[in-house]
Design a protein around this motif. Structure first.
Motif, PDB file in Angstrom:
ATOM      1  N   SER A 196       0.973  -1.513   0.273  1.00 29.34           N
ATOM      2  CA  SER A 196      -0.325   0.131   0.038  1.00 29.34           C
ATOM      3  C   SER A 196       1.101   1.245   0.009  1.00 29.34           C
ATOM      4  O   SER A 196       2.010   0.699  -0.668  1.00 29.34           O
ATOM      5  CB  SER A 196      -0.906  -0.057   1.340  1.00 29.34           C
ATOM      6  OG  SER A 196       0.002   0.208   2.412  1.00 29.34           O
ATOM      7  N   GLY A 197      -0.092   2.362  -0.071  1.00 32.18           N
ATOM      8  CA  GLY A 197       1.088   3.574   0.920  1.00 32.18           C
ATOM      9  C   GLY A 197       1.500   3.652   2.126  1.00 32.18           C
ATOM     10  O   GLY A 197       2.825   4.391   1.706  1.00 32.18           O
ATOM     11  N   GLY A 238       3.713   2.209  -2.838  1.00 25.74           N
ATOM     12  CA  GLY A 238       2.490   2.880  -3.163  1.00 25.74           C
ATOM     13  C   GLY A 238       3.079   4.054  -3.077  1.00 25.74           C
ATOM     14  O   GLY A 238       2.427   5.512  -3.726  1.00 25.74           O
ATOM     15  N   LEU A 285       5.171   4.932  -6.259  1.00 26.68           N
ATOM     16  CA  LEU A 285       4.300   5.339  -7.719  1.00 26.68           C
ATOM     17  C   LEU A 285       4.016   6.690  -6.791  1.00 26.68           C
ATOM     18  O   LEU A 285       3.850   8.061  -8.516  1.00 26.68           O
ATOM     19  CB  LEU A 285       3.303   4.238  -7.553  1.00 26.68           C
ATOM     20  CG  LEU A 285       4.066   3.377  -7.901  1.00 26.68           C
ATOM     21  CD1 LEU A 285       2.737   2.211  -7.928  1.00 26.68           C
ATOM     22  CD2 LEU A 285       4.648   3.303  -9.369  1.00 26.68           C
ATOM     23  N   ASP A 286       3.150   7.376  -5.998  1.00 24.46           N
ATOM     24  CA  ASP A 286       2.801   8.388  -5.539  1.00 24.46           C
ATOM     25  C   ASP A 286       3.577   9.690  -5.952  1.00 24.46           C
ATOM     26  O   ASP A 286       3.292  11.161  -6.575  1.00 24.46           O
ATOM     27  CB  ASP A 286       2.169   8.491  -4.107  1.00 24.46           C
ATOM     28  CG  ASP A 286       1.114   7.982  -4.105  1.00 24.46           C
ATOM     29  OD1 ASP A 286       0.451   7.457  -4.671  1.00 24.46           O
ATOM     30  OD2 ASP A 286       0.672   7.462  -2.830  1.00 24.46           O
ATOM     31  N   SER A 330      -5.611   8.668  -7.416  1.00 24.76           N
ATOM     32  CA  SER A 330      -3.963   8.287  -6.907  1.00 24.76           C
ATOM     33  C   SER A 330      -2.809   8.392  -7.786  1.00 24.76           C
ATOM     34  O   SER A 330      -3.365   7.756  -8.720  1.00 24.76           O
ATOM     35  CB  SER A 330      -4.182   6.909  -5.915  1.00 24.76           C
ATOM     36  OG  SER A 330      -4.274   5.860  -6.550  1.00 24.76           O
ATOM     37  N   GLY A 331      -1.679   8.232  -7.065  1.00 24.11           N
ATOM     38  CA  GLY A 331      -0.792   8.373  -7.249  1.00 24.11           C
ATOM     39  C   GLY A 331      -0.163   7.430  -8.499  1.00 24.11           C
ATOM     40  O   GLY A 331      -0.275   7.316  -9.784  1.00 24.11           O
ATOM     41  N   GLU A 379      -0.646   3.328 -13.288  1.00 18.21           N
ATOM     42  CA  GLU A 379      -1.291   2.483 -13.814  1.00 18.21           C
ATOM     43  C   GLU A 379      -2.066   2.522 -15.502  1.00 18.21           C
ATOM     44  O   GLU A 379      -2.064   1.812 -16.387  1.00 18.21           O
ATOM     45  CB  GLU A 379      -2.253   1.699 -12.696  1.00 18.21           C
ATOM     46  CG  GLU A 379      -3.195   0.329 -13.515  1.00 18.21           C
ATOM     47  CD  GLU A 379      -3.526  -0.368 -12.876  1.00 18.21           C
ATOM     48  OE1 GLU A 379      -3.909   0.075 -11.854  1.00 18.21           O
ATOM     49  OE2 GLU A 379      -3.640  -1.860 -12.947  1.00 18.21           O
ATOM     50  N   GLY A 430      -4.341  -4.868   0.028  1.00 21.63           N
ATOM     51  CA  GLY A 430      -3.287  -3.183  -0.028  1.00 21.63           C
ATOM     52  C   GLY A 430      -3.328  -2.146  -1.323  1.00 21.63           C
ATOM     53  O   GLY A 430      -3.579  -3.075  -2.954  1.00 21.63           O
ATOM     54  N   GLY A 431      -3.915  -0.773  -1.014  1.00 24.94           N
ATOM     55  CA  GLY A 431      -3.875  -0.490  -1.888  1.00 24.94           C
ATOM     56  C   GLY A 431      -3.555  -0.336  -3.451  1.00 24.94           C
ATOM     57  O   GLY A 431      -4.201  -0.787  -4.768  1.00 24.94           O
ATOM     58  N   VAL A 432      -2.220  -0.925  -3.334  1.00 24.83           N
ATOM     59  CA  VAL A 432      -1.092  -1.227  -5.026  1.00 24.83           C
ATOM     60  C   VAL A 432      -1.717  -2.408  -5.514  1.00 24.83           C
ATOM     61  O   VAL A 432      -1.454  -2.963  -6.454  1.00 24.83           O
ATOM     62  CB  VAL A 432       0.199  -1.552  -4.341  1.00 24.83           C
ATOM     63  CG1 VAL A 432       1.139  -1.159  -5.829  1.00 24.83           C
ATOM     64  CG2 VAL A 432       0.845   0.059  -3.782  1.00 24.83           C
ATOM     65  N   SER A 456      -4.773  -3.275  -6.154  1.00 18.56           N
ATOM     66  CA  SER A 456      -5.703  -3.205  -7.232  1.00 18.56           C
ATOM     67  C   SER A 456      -5.242  -2.872  -8.397  1.00 18.56           C
ATOM     68  O   SER A 456      -5.804  -2.591  -9.799  1.00 18.56           O
ATOM     69  CB  SER A 456      -6.573  -2.089  -6.327  1.00 18.56           C
ATOM     70  OG  SER A 456      -5.865  -0.836  -6.809  1.00 18.56           O
ATOM     71  N   ASN A 457      -3.640  -2.509  -8.573  1.00 21.13           N
ATOM     72  CA  ASN A 457      -3.223  -2.431  -9.652  1.00 21.13           C
ATOM     73  C   ASN A 457      -2.743  -4.011 -10.903  1.00 21.13           C
ATOM     74  O   ASN A 457      -2.241  -4.930 -10.168  1.00 21.13           O
ATOM     75  CB  ASN A 457      -1.236  -1.852  -9.267  1.00 21.13           C
ATOM     76  CG  ASN A 457      -0.426  -2.065 -10.793  1.00 21.13           C
ATOM     77  OD1 ASN A 457      -0.346  -2.948 -11.606  1.00 21.13           O
ATOM     78  ND2 ASN A 457      -0.247  -0.893 -11.115  1.00 21.13           N
ATOM     79  N   CYS A 493      -9.763  -3.995  -0.282  1.00 21.81           N
ATOM     80  CA  CYS A 493      -8.461  -3.586  -0.533  1.00 21.81           C
ATOM     81  C   CYS A 493      -7.739  -2.524   0.568  1.00 21.81           C
ATOM     82  O   CYS A 493      -6.565  -2.686   1.258  1.00 21.81           O
ATOM     83  CB  CYS A 493      -7.844  -4.233  -1.908  1.00 21.81           C
ATOM     84  SG  CYS A 493      -7.122  -5.596  -2.632  1.00 21.81           S
ATOM     85  N   THR A 494      -8.572  -1.417   0.101  1.00 19.60           N
ATOM     86  CA  THR A 494      -7.700  -0.401   1.043  1.00 19.60           C
ATOM     87  C   THR A 494      -7.991  -0.435   2.337  1.00 19.60           C
ATOM     88  O   THR A 494      -9.312  -0.881   2.241  1.00 19.60           O
ATOM     89  CB  THR A 494      -8.627   0.965  -0.357  1.00 19.60           C
ATOM     90  OG1 THR A 494     -10.148   0.993  -0.849  1.00 19.60           O
ATOM     91  CG2 THR A 494      -7.677   0.721  -1.484  1.00 19.60           C
ATOM     92  N   ASP A 495      -8.063   0.681   2.594  1.00 23.13           N
ATOM     93  CA  ASP A 495      -8.191   1.458   4.414  1.00 23.13           C
ATOM     94  C   ASP A 495     -10.145   1.501   4.414  1.00 23.13           C
ATOM     95  O   ASP A 495     -10.833   1.544   2.869  1.00 23.13           O
ATOM     96  CB  ASP A 495      -7.985   2.302   4.724  1.00 23.13           C
ATOM     97  CG  ASP A 495      -7.045   2.227   4.597  1.00 23.13           C
ATOM     98  OD1 ASP A 495      -5.842   1.060   4.557  1.00 23.13           O
ATOM     99  OD2 ASP A 495      -6.012   2.940   5.834  1.00 23.13           O
TER     100      ASP A 495
HETATM  101  O1  KG4 Z   1      -4.351   0.368   1.381  1.00 27.31           O
HETATM  102  P1  KG4 Z   1      -4.768   2.344   0.376  1.00 27.31           P
HETATM  103  O2  KG4 Z   1      -5.585   3.228  -0.241  1.00 27.31           O
HETATM  104  O3  KG4 Z   1      -4.161   3.247   1.992  1.00 27.31           O
HETATM  105  C1  KG4 Z   1      -2.435   2.732   1.905  1.00 27.31           C
HETATM  106  O4  KG4 Z   1      -1.671   3.759   1.573  1.00 27.31           O
HETATM  107  O5  KG4 Z   1      -2.865   2.432   3.452  1.00 27.31           O
HETATM  108  O6  KG4 Z   1      -3.498   2.818  -0.415  1.00 27.31           O
HETATM  109  C2  KG4 Z   1      -3.288   3.384  -1.149  1.00 27.31           C
HETATM  110  C3  KG4 Z   1      -1.054   3.763  -1.747  1.00 27.31           C
HETATM  111  C4  KG4 Z   1      -1.327   4.798  -2.783  1.00 27.31           C
HETATM  112  O7  KG4 Z   1      -0.427   5.065  -2.792  1.00 27.31           O
HETATM  113  C5  KG4 Z   1      -2.567   4.961  -4.421  1.00 27.31           C
HETATM  114  O8  KG4 Z   1      -1.371   5.330  -4.787  1.00 27.31           O
HETATM  115  C6  KG4 Z   1      -1.884   2.968  -3.811  1.00 27.31           C
HETATM  116  O9  KG4 Z   1      -2.430   2.895  -3.257  1.00 27.31           O
HETATM  117  N1  KG4 Z   1      -2.793   2.559  -5.061  1.00 27.31           N
HETATM  118  C7  KG4 Z   1      -2.292   2.214  -6.130  1.00 27.31           C
HETATM  119  C8  KG4 Z   1      -3.514   2.210  -7.067  1.00 27.31           C
HETATM  120  N2  KG4 Z   1      -5.009   2.401  -6.600  1.00 27.31           N
HETATM  121  C9  KG4 Z   1      -4.447   3.021  -5.133  1.00 27.31           C
HETATM  122  N3  KG4 Z   1      -0.910   1.829  -6.554  1.00 27.31           N
HETATM  123  C10 KG4 Z   1      -0.702   1.010  -8.396  1.00 27.31           C
HETATM  124  N4  KG4 Z   1      -1.827   1.094  -9.026  1.00 27.31           N
HETATM  125  C11 KG4 Z   1      -3.246   1.229  -8.412  1.00 27.31           C
HETATM  126  N5  KG4 Z   1      -4.298   1.121  -9.357  1.00 27.31           N
END
Ligand code: KG4
Ligand code: ZN
Length: 414
Positions: A171-172, A198, A201-202, A220-221, A226, A325-327, A329-330, A356-358
């Motif tokens: 994730s981020g 994450g 990538l951000d 998001s970044g 992607e 985790g957010g990443v 979803s890539n 996957c995200t919070d």
């Molecule tokens: O799990 P999350 O919502 O929050 C935490 O970081 O705990 O993850 C957010 C992160 C961000 O850095 C965002 O850029 C990344 O997940 N993210 C992605 C994608 N969607 C969100 N990274 C790569 N590809 C994606 N499609």
């Protein structure tokens, strides 16, 4: 801009009158009694205020979430004091909305589960303070939740996944590989030695000014990378994956970020544009960084699977890898992981993007898991504190490195 305080937190309680008024709204009888255990989950560890009511069978009875992403996108990162203020402004409404949607009366709850570690001190404090006051008023048990454990176990709400299984959380704020042996029994196999994917990538997306790209302005970044990468050629730039010589399961992303930063500066000179303008080669850069990230994550995960199989920590015939985790979803990164799981005869499982995200559901579900296992249920909350820093499970990453497992090369045809 993400500043993590090292201090273990103390909190200020909301007024008794406020909580009473909040509870009074729920002074109704829902009609039919609930047969299953019910848990209210509350999440405020970072930049989402979320709550949900989940029952013992995994039914989500109600949920609500307030995302701060738009506010933080404008400042180019999370400012903890701003996140705290937004949690304070929204927590009561969000919990109220989740409870109303669930048609569950607070007196029918079996327990309240809340994230207390790890995360931003100021953000964790808001959720904990609110929850402690609530359980005090309701006379209900409190279940403190480890945010990463909750991410790891979310899959069990949707699929029948038995222990042990392997989990990759990307994730981020986090990047870790762990073996899940039970509700509160984790072996940490590897983690990022610097920043999370994450976060990297951000930073790259910000450096490429993708927010100015009309289609990416609200993304998001990572998502913007992607999106833009679909138009790019990943082979246009040759960026080597990090840590190729280290035969462990740790990760590193800050070196990669600096390499990409140098490429961008070089291209700005060549294209004769200023920092802040969009490069003609932005799509190629996005495609190359996404590809290198995917290869790095895939290689470390491949080694973790081989290590677990070699040590008989995972079932040889029925091994499961969960990615969240957010990443996660890539889709490009998922495909790279699919190549690994196909080669190692593992099953790859990813929760849907919203899980996957919070979210509050994963916290409530972790509460249910703990209730069922009878672990970590508090009837007295005296002395409970939040912990901004908290490792996941028992760290065996050195042992993994000492095993020095050589990973066969896989063709990353994505
Ligand atoms: O799990 P999350 O919502 O929050 C935490 O970081 O705990 O993850 C957010 C992160 C961000 O850095 C965002 O850029 C990344 O997940 N993210 C992605 C994608 N969607 C969100 N990274 C790569 N590809 C994606 N499609
Ligand atoms: Zn998270």
């Amino acid at each position: 801009m993400l500043i993590l305080s090292k201090t273990v937190g103390v909190f200020s309680k909301p007024s008794r009158r406020k909580t009473y008024e909040f509870l009074r709204i729920f002074n109704f009888h829902p009609g039919k009694p609930f047969l299953h255990k019910l848990v209210l989950g509350i999440e405020t560890s970072c930049d989402d205020t979320a709550a949900a009511v989940v029952d013992e069978t995994g039914n989500v009875l109600g949920e609500a979430i307030h995302s701060q992403t738009e506010v933080h996108l404008k400042t180019g990162g999370i400012v903890p004091s701003v996140a705290q203020q937004l949690h304070r402004e929204n927590i009561q409404r969000i919990v109220q909305e989740a409870l109303s949607a669930s048609k569950v009366c607070p007196s029918e709850l079996s327990a309240v589960a809340t994230t207390v570690k790890p995360g931003l001190a100021l953000s964790l404090g808001v959720g904990l303070s609110f929850s402690l006051h609530l359980v005090d008023q309701l006379k209900k048990p409190f279940i403190p939740i480890h945010h990463m454990e909750a991410h790891a176990l979310t899959i069990r709400l949707l699929n029948k996944v038995d222990f042990p299984f392997l989990v990759l959380l990307i994730s981020g704020g986090h990047c870790l590989l762990a073996l899940v042996r039970g509700v509160s029994d984790f072996l940490l196999l590897g983690k990022s030695l610097d920043i999370a994917p994450g976060d990297m990538l951000d930073k790259v997306a910000r450096r490429l000014s993708l927010i100015k790209h009309p289609e990416c302005s609200t993304m998001s970044g990572g998502k913007a990378i992607e999106h833009v990468a679909r138009q790019g050629n990943k082979l246009h730039f040759d960026i080597k994956p990090p840590m190729q010589r280290a035969k462990n399961c740790d990760f590193s992303f800050s070196g990669l970020q600096h390499v990409v930063d140098r490429i961008i500066t070089q291209k700005e000179k060549e294209e004769g544009i200023q920092k802040g303008e969009i490069l003609a080669s932005a799509a190629h850069i996005a495609a190359a960084v996404q590809h290198t990230t995917a290869c790095h994550i895939a290689k470390r995960t491949h080694r973790a699977i081989l290590f677990c199989k070699q040590r008989r920590l995972l079932s040889p015939s029925n091994a499961v890898l969960v990615v969240s985790g957010g990443v996660a979803s890539n889709l490009y990164i998922r495909k790279a992981l699919e190549i690994v799981t196909n080669a190692t005869e593992c099953t790859l499982l990813c929760p849907p993007p919203r899980l996957c995200t919070d979210n509050g559901i994963m916290i409530a579900w972790n509460g249910i898991e703990r209730l069922r296992a009878g672990v970590g249920i508090l009837h007295n909350t005296e002395g409970i504190r939040y912990e901004p820093k908290c490792p996941l499970g028992v760290d065996i990453s050195e042992e993994v490195g000492e095993a020095a497992i050589k990973v066969p090369r896989l063709k990353m045809d994505i």
